[in-house]
Design a protein around this motif. Structure first.
Motif, mmCIF file in Angstrom:
data_model
loop_
_atom_site.group_PDB
_atom_site.id
_atom_site.type_symbol
_atom_site.label_atom_id
_atom_site.label_comp_id
_atom_site.label_asym_id
_atom_site.label_seq_id
_atom_site.Cartn_x
_atom_site.Cartn_y
_atom_site.Cartn_z
ATOM 1 N N SER A 51 0.858 -1.175 -0.019
ATOM 2 C CA SER A 51 -0.199 0.007 -0.074
ATOM 3 C C SER A 51 0.804 1.358 -0.005
ATOM 4 O O SER A 51 1.686 1.450 0.980
ATOM 5 C CB SER A 51 -0.854 0.157 1.174
ATOM 6 O OG SER A 51 -1.682 0.942 1.288
ATOM 7 N N TRP A 78 0.773 5.424 -0.492
ATOM 8 C CA TRP A 78 0.212 6.845 -0.511
ATOM 9 C C TRP A 78 1.112 7.782 -1.540
ATOM 10 O O TRP A 78 2.314 7.817 -1.163
ATOM 11 C CB TRP A 78 -0.262 7.360 0.559
ATOM 12 C CG TRP A 78 -0.777 8.872 0.703
ATOM 13 C CD1 TRP A 78 -2.012 9.331 0.425
ATOM 14 C CD2 TRP A 78 0.122 10.163 0.824
ATOM 15 N NE1 TRP A 78 -2.140 10.690 0.268
ATOM 16 C CE2 TRP A 78 -0.651 11.234 0.397
ATOM 17 C CE3 TRP A 78 1.612 10.339 1.073
ATOM 18 C CZ2 TRP A 78 -0.232 12.374 0.639
ATOM 19 C CZ3 TRP A 78 1.890 11.550 0.971
ATOM 20 C CH2 TRP A 78 1.076 12.458 0.679
ATOM 21 N N ARG A 101 1.143 11.599 -3.446
ATOM 22 C CA ARG A 101 0.699 13.093 -3.964
ATOM 23 C C ARG A 101 1.678 13.332 -5.154
ATOM 24 O O ARG A 101 2.773 13.303 -5.058
ATOM 25 C CB ARG A 101 0.801 14.135 -2.820
ATOM 26 C CG ARG A 101 0.139 15.417 -3.481
ATOM 27 C CD ARG A 101 0.048 16.488 -2.452
ATOM 28 N NE ARG A 101 1.482 16.844 -1.792
ATOM 29 C CZ ARG A 101 1.715 16.813 -0.372
ATOM 30 N NH1 ARG A 101 0.792 16.279 0.459
ATOM 31 N NH2 ARG A 101 2.878 16.982 -0.250
ATOM 32 N N GLN A 105 -2.440 15.692 -6.784
ATOM 33 C CA GLN A 105 -3.370 15.033 -6.713
ATOM 34 C C GLN A 105 -3.084 13.882 -5.502
ATOM 35 O O GLN A 105 -1.742 13.606 -5.536
ATOM 36 C CB GLN A 105 -3.791 14.041 -8.169
ATOM 37 C CG GLN A 105 -4.256 15.093 -9.297
ATOM 38 C CD GLN A 105 -5.454 15.779 -8.770
ATOM 39 O OE1 GLN A 105 -6.635 14.615 -8.860
ATOM 40 N NE2 GLN A 105 -5.674 16.851 -8.932
ATOM 41 N N GLU A 106 -4.216 13.307 -4.945
ATOM 42 C CA GLU A 106 -3.602 12.365 -3.773
ATOM 43 C C GLU A 106 -4.108 11.037 -4.026
ATOM 44 O O GLU A 106 -5.573 11.160 -4.569
ATOM 45 C CB GLU A 106 -3.997 12.706 -2.555
ATOM 46 C CG GLU A 106 -3.133 13.914 -1.915
ATOM 47 C CD GLU A 106 -3.499 14.454 -0.724
ATOM 48 O OE1 GLU A 106 -3.630 13.312 0.146
ATOM 49 O OE2 GLU A 106 -3.089 15.437 -0.295
ATOM 50 N N VAL A 107 -3.641 10.003 -3.796
ATOM 51 C CA VAL A 107 -4.236 8.442 -4.007
ATOM 52 C C VAL A 107 -3.467 7.498 -3.335
ATOM 53 O O VAL A 107 -2.134 7.826 -2.946
ATOM 54 C CB VAL A 107 -4.208 8.166 -5.645
ATOM 55 C CG1 VAL A 107 -2.656 7.820 -6.007
ATOM 56 C CG2 VAL A 107 -4.928 6.809 -6.058
ATOM 57 N N VAL A 108 -4.100 6.422 -3.016
ATOM 58 C CA VAL A 108 -3.500 5.285 -2.329
ATOM 59 C C VAL A 108 -3.634 4.124 -3.409
ATOM 60 O O VAL A 108 -4.600 3.860 -3.627
ATOM 61 C CB VAL A 108 -4.021 4.931 -1.091
ATOM 62 C CG1 VAL A 108 -3.510 3.545 -0.379
ATOM 63 C CG2 VAL A 108 -4.111 6.194 0.225
ATOM 64 N N VAL A 109 -2.515 3.476 -3.574
ATOM 65 C CA VAL A 109 -2.345 2.481 -4.689
ATOM 66 C C VAL A 109 -2.147 1.288 -3.946
ATOM 67 O O VAL A 109 -1.237 0.995 -3.286
ATOM 68 C CB VAL A 109 -1.551 2.826 -5.958
ATOM 69 C CG1 VAL A 109 -2.067 4.075 -6.590
ATOM 70 C CG2 VAL A 109 -0.174 3.264 -5.319
#
Length: 149
Positions: free
Chosen positions: A106, A108, A110, A121-125
């Motif tokens: 996991s 996170w 930006r 943009q922010e995302v957890v992949v």
């Protein structure tokens, strides 16, 4: 004068070399099996090192962490042409799963896409990793739009 061979003597004569071979084999491999915790720690360390290089835009250094680097048909030059993403911040949050030689971490992040004027943009992949020759390597997605292709 020859003594008759007893079953006990016969078994000891055969077992001693077998036990010695097992002991030598354990000494050659360090005598320890990699635990799940050690495996997870190794994956986290490789993942953090990889994402630190990516965040610093050190794609040449990151190449050694990619599964593509193990593919004879892939080149560093081709790898360097991909991109267009600027990572402002990255945090490896933990191992989600390890299944044999495949794992998911996991992460996170930006990021910005300067060419598209998209910022922060922010995302957890779920970042995919694969073990090759005993070391974890990052699996590069072919497309962000179509990750399975």
């Amino acid at each position: 004068m020859t003594r008759p061979v007893t079953r006990r003597h016969f078994v000891v004569t055969l077992a001693a070399p077998a036990v010695l071979a097992v002991l030598v084999g354990c000494a050659a491999t360090g005598g320890a099996v990699v635990s799940a915790e050690d495996d997870q720690a190794a994956l986290l360390a490789r993942s953090k090192a990889y994402w630190t290089l990516i965040q610093k835009n050190d794609r040449v250094g990151a190449w050694a962490y990619e599964t593509l680097s193990k593919d004879p048909s892939a080149t560093l030059e081709g790898y360097l042409k991909r991109g267009g993403i600027a990572f402002d911040a990255v945090e490896v949050r933990g191992v989600r799963s390890i299944d044999g030689d495949r794992a998911t971490v996991s992460v996170w992040m930006r990021y910005s896409l300067p060419l598209l004027r998209v910022k922060k943009q922010e995302v957890v992949v779920d970042d995919e990793w694969r073990r090759i020759d005993g070391a974890w390597h990052h699996v590069q997605r072919r497309s962000a739009m179509f990750p399975t292709q």
